[in-house]
Structures are given as C-alpha cells and as structure tokens.
Design an enzyme around this catalytic site. Structure first.
Site, mmCIF file in Angstrom:
data_model
loop_
_atom_site.group_PDB
_atom_site.id
_atom_site.type_symbol
_atom_site.label_atom_id
_atom_site.label_comp_id
_atom_site.label_asym_id
_atom_site.label_seq_id
_atom_site.Cartn_x
_atom_site.Cartn_y
_atom_site.Cartn_z
ATOM 1 N N HIS A 35 0.831 -1.208 0.000
ATOM 2 C CA HIS A 35 0.000 0.000 0.000
ATOM 3 C C HIS A 35 0.866 1.260 0.000
ATOM 4 O O HIS A 35 0.568 2.221 -0.707
ATOM 5 C CB HIS A 35 -0.963 0.001 1.194
ATOM 6 N N LYS A 100 -9.788 -8.320 7.868
ATOM 7 C CA LYS A 100 -10.490 -8.689 9.095
ATOM 8 C C LYS A 100 -10.542 -7.475 10.005
ATOM 9 O O LYS A 100 -9.624 -6.652 10.018
ATOM 10 C CB LYS A 100 -9.834 -9.886 9.793
#
Lengths: 173, 280
Positions: A35, A100
């Site tokens: 990222h 998650k």
C-alpha cells in the site's frame, strides 16, 4: 451466493452486510508495504500495477507455497492498518477489499460514496482458505517477499459482507 | 562438574518447536474448541467449525494453521550448573528459528528495523527471555507470536488508588478495543505489578500457561473467573462476528511492586495461541 470478478456496480449494490458470499475469479493481495508503494506511485503520477476497476484487494501475505500446491496458507490481516490508504485507492476505482476487523469512518464513507464493499474473512483459518486458491502469480513488488502484490485465482472463496454499499456494518452490535 | 549441552541439540530443538507450534494447535485449545462448538449457534458455530476443520487440514497437509507464523518469542529457563558448548546460546536459538522457518515453509515476517522495514528473510532475530535458576535443567518455550493479537495488547502504569476496579476496567477496555482484530476466541494474558517491563513479560508468560491453569492466590483466581465471564458476555464472538465465546481463558501473573505504582500489561493471544516447549 457466488459472485464473480470483476464485480459490477449492480452486483455490489445487491450485497447486504452480514451475508456470506463465495468469490470466484481473480483477487489481488496487498498489505502494509505494498500500500505504501501504491501511494508513492500515485503521487508520482505513475500507473497502477493492475487495473482497479471492479477488482478486489485482499489484505494478505501468504506463507510459502509447498511443492505441488497452488498456494501456501493464506488469510486476512487486520484491515485497520490500511485505513489510511483505502479511501485514496477507492477514489481511484478500487471496488472491494477483503480483510479482518473494523474500518474507520473515512473508509466507511468512501465505500458509501463510491459504491464499494468491504468483506471479512475469518482470521487464522489459513490452511483451509489456501484450498480455495488455484493459481498465484506475482504482479508487482517481488522484492517485498510475502508483501508483494499477487494475483490469486480463487474458486468459491468464502467471505462475509462486513460493510455494504449503503454503509451498513456487520460489527455494529 | 557442570552439565554440558551442545548448541546442536538446541538448534534442532528450536527448529522442531517452531514447526510444531505453527502447524499443530495446542491440544488443550483443540479440546476446548471441540466442547465450545456445541454451545455456539449460527455464524459463531460455523466459524468454530471452520477453525477445527482448518486445524485438521494443517496437520494433514503439514501447513501452518495461520499464514502469520509470527515473530518468535522464546523463554529459556537454564540451570546455573549448565554449560553450553559449541557456540553461543543466543546464536543457537536464532539458528533454530532460521532452520525451522525455512524447512517448515513458514512465513518470514520480521523486518530488521522498525522504520526502514527491510525483511530479514529468515524470521530472525527471535525475542529471547532468559531465566537463570538453581540446578542443571534446561527448559525452552517457543511462541511464534502473530501480530494481529499482539498489536491489540496494551500496557498502562496505573496508580495505587486505581485499585482492583482500575485493573479490571483496563483489561475489559483492552479486549473491547481488540474486537475482531485479535482473532477471537482469544486468550488474555495479564501481568500486574513489578516494573514497566516486568508487567509486560509476565503478561506474555501468562499466555504460555495451560488453558485450565489459574493464579495460586484465591483472590486473583476469582478475578480471573470474573473477567472471563464478563468478557464472554461482551458478545464479540468467534472472529468478532457475534456469539458466546470471546475468550477461552484469562491468566493473571502478579509480582511485588513499588509503593507508588501499579503497572498493568495485557497481552492478547489469538484463537491458536501458539506455544510449544521442551526440556533438554
């Protein structure tokens, strides 16, 4: 219900928080370090290593692949660490994420504004999840090892809709 | 005469413990989950069933239970009459980690510097805690610690007036904040007292205990029971998607502390809470 990639806006709008779906098609792994690199590329005005439109990013870094298998153990990492980057990528056309745990308000707002969706997988059932992966290919940042961007071909990978395109949230108890 | 232990035996032992800890869930956790699955319903039940199925596949196919095979935390308890031969103990432990992560096809998740973040590519160095005791025993515990749960752990220097209510409040707040990120059903390791670092080490040691262990002092044992019940009433559930089972155990370790202080550390272990041990 089974969904196929690339996801259409209609397919995303049909998803409701709390629903279990099975994904078939291609998904792209990217976690912390990848990222950081994607944002650097964007800031430099360079192209993304894969087309975001309708595609799914899976916050994951697999274990090494055993001989004869398609993929090593793999599962979602904590999505909250990518909250800083996610709204920028969603604005660039990214439609869906798998991780998650909870997302912050900015990510929820971006999902609502751009008709996106956030799925969760169960953390730590990675041997089981690896069985849904039929092929793996590194597409960028190979030097990052497990954190490289990989295109996974998945068959009926089970995930739960955690935040849907209307901003409904499965974690709101 | 000191008892001699060769580094080669330590290297081999650490290698085996790393692989076993990452592939085979501790048997007390396995038994606990088999019992818990009956009491859960809906999505929570399905998730526990998937966790059990995952444990079976991991063993059958020799795969890590979780892709995050952790940073290795090692506790060594070494008798003062033991002499290590053939090299240094620390190097031997790290060589065992290196061999285990290579041979076991475990993920290498360690970066050399916390800011520059270049992967060391062999999962070393381990975090090693040494405890020197009387005698000539050698005991080693290896815990590959995943950071989903590690990141949700917290430490606070409470003050004496915070008392037991302050301790309980901080532990519950930590579990609430951890939510799905810590991969519940969790194990909660708590260290109360000592100094800043002593509380943290005690909290980590608490995660190494068997699930049915409890504090020897009835006062603290009752606190463990009370906290466990309260945590399981939070409704976080397996994978944080709702249900009865949020924690499998709360383990508290305590130590003497300073007249001005009440250090408190809460270390969270995920639903596999990996640890394996051996004596040489």
């Amino acid at each position: 219900m089974e969904i196929f990639t690339p996801l259409t806006t209609d397919a995303i709008k049909g998803l409701k928080a709390g629903q279990m779906v099975h994904i078939t098609g291609h998904i792209y792994t990217a976690r912390d370090a990848a990222h950081g690199r994607l944002i650097e590329l964007l800031e430099a005005g360079r192209p993304m290593p894969f087309d975001f439109d309708g595609n799914i990013v899976f916050y994951a870094g697999p274990a090494p692949t055993p001989e004869g298998a398609a993929c090593g153990s793999i599962g979602p990492t904590t999505a909250g660490r990518m909250d800083l980057y996610a709204p920028t990528l969603i604005k660039q056309g990214l439609k869906a994420m798998i991780g998650k745990g909870l997302r912050n308000d900015k990510v929820v707002a971006a999902i609502k504004d751009y008709d996106g969706v956030y799925f969760v997988g169960v953390g730590g059932v990675a041997a089981l999840m690896s069985k849904c992966v039929t092929h793996v290919e590194v597409v960028a940042f190979d030097d990052l090892g497990t954190e490289a961007i990989r295109r996974l071909t998945v068959e009926k990978m089970p995930v739960i809709v955690a935040i849907d395109s209307e901003g409904r949230n499965v974690y709101e108890r | 005469m000191p008892r001699k232990i060769h580094v080669n035996d330590i290297i081999k032992t650490v290698e085996e413990l790393c692989i076993k800890a990452c592939v085979v869930v501790p048997c007390d956790i396995r038994r606990f989950m088999e019992g818990a699955v009956e009491k859960e319903e809906g999505l929570g039940k399905q998730i526990l069933q998937d966790m059990l199925k995952n444990q079976d596949i991991a063993i059958a196919d020799n795969l890590p239970i979780c892709q995050d095979t952790g940073m290795v935390v090692v506790f060594v308890t070494i008798g003062q009459d033991v002499q290590i031969e053939g090299g240094s103990l620390g190097d031997a432990i790290n060589q065992g980690v290196r061999d285990g992560y290579e041979k076991g096809l475990l993920r290498k998740s360690v970066v050399a510097d916390p800011i520059n973040r270049v992967n060391t590519k062999d999962n070393t160095p381990a975090v090693i805690h040494y405890n020197i005791v009387e005698g000539d025993g050698f005991h080693i515990t290896v815990s590959p610690k995943g950071f989903g749960s590690e990141n949700m752990s917290r430490l606070k220097m409470l003050v004496p007036s915070d008392g037991i209510e302050g301790v309980k409040k901080f532990i519950i707040e930590t579990v609430v904040a951890a939510d799905a990120n810590a991969c519940p059903p969790i194990v909660v390791g708590v260290g109360v007292g000592g100094s800043f670092e002593k509380s943290a080490i005690m909290a980590k040691e608490a995660l190494m205990k068997p699930l049915d262990a409890h504090h020897p002092d009835p006062f603290w044992h009752n606190i463990e029971k009370e906290l466990l019940a309260e945590i399981n009433n939070l409704g976080i559930g397996p994978a944080g998607l709702g249900g009865r089972l949020t924690a499998m155990a709360v383990h508290i370790n305590t130590y003497a502390t300073h007249i001005a202080g009440l250090p408190l550390a809460v270390n969270i272990g995920c639903h596999v809470n990996r640890h394996e041990e051996a004596s040489l």
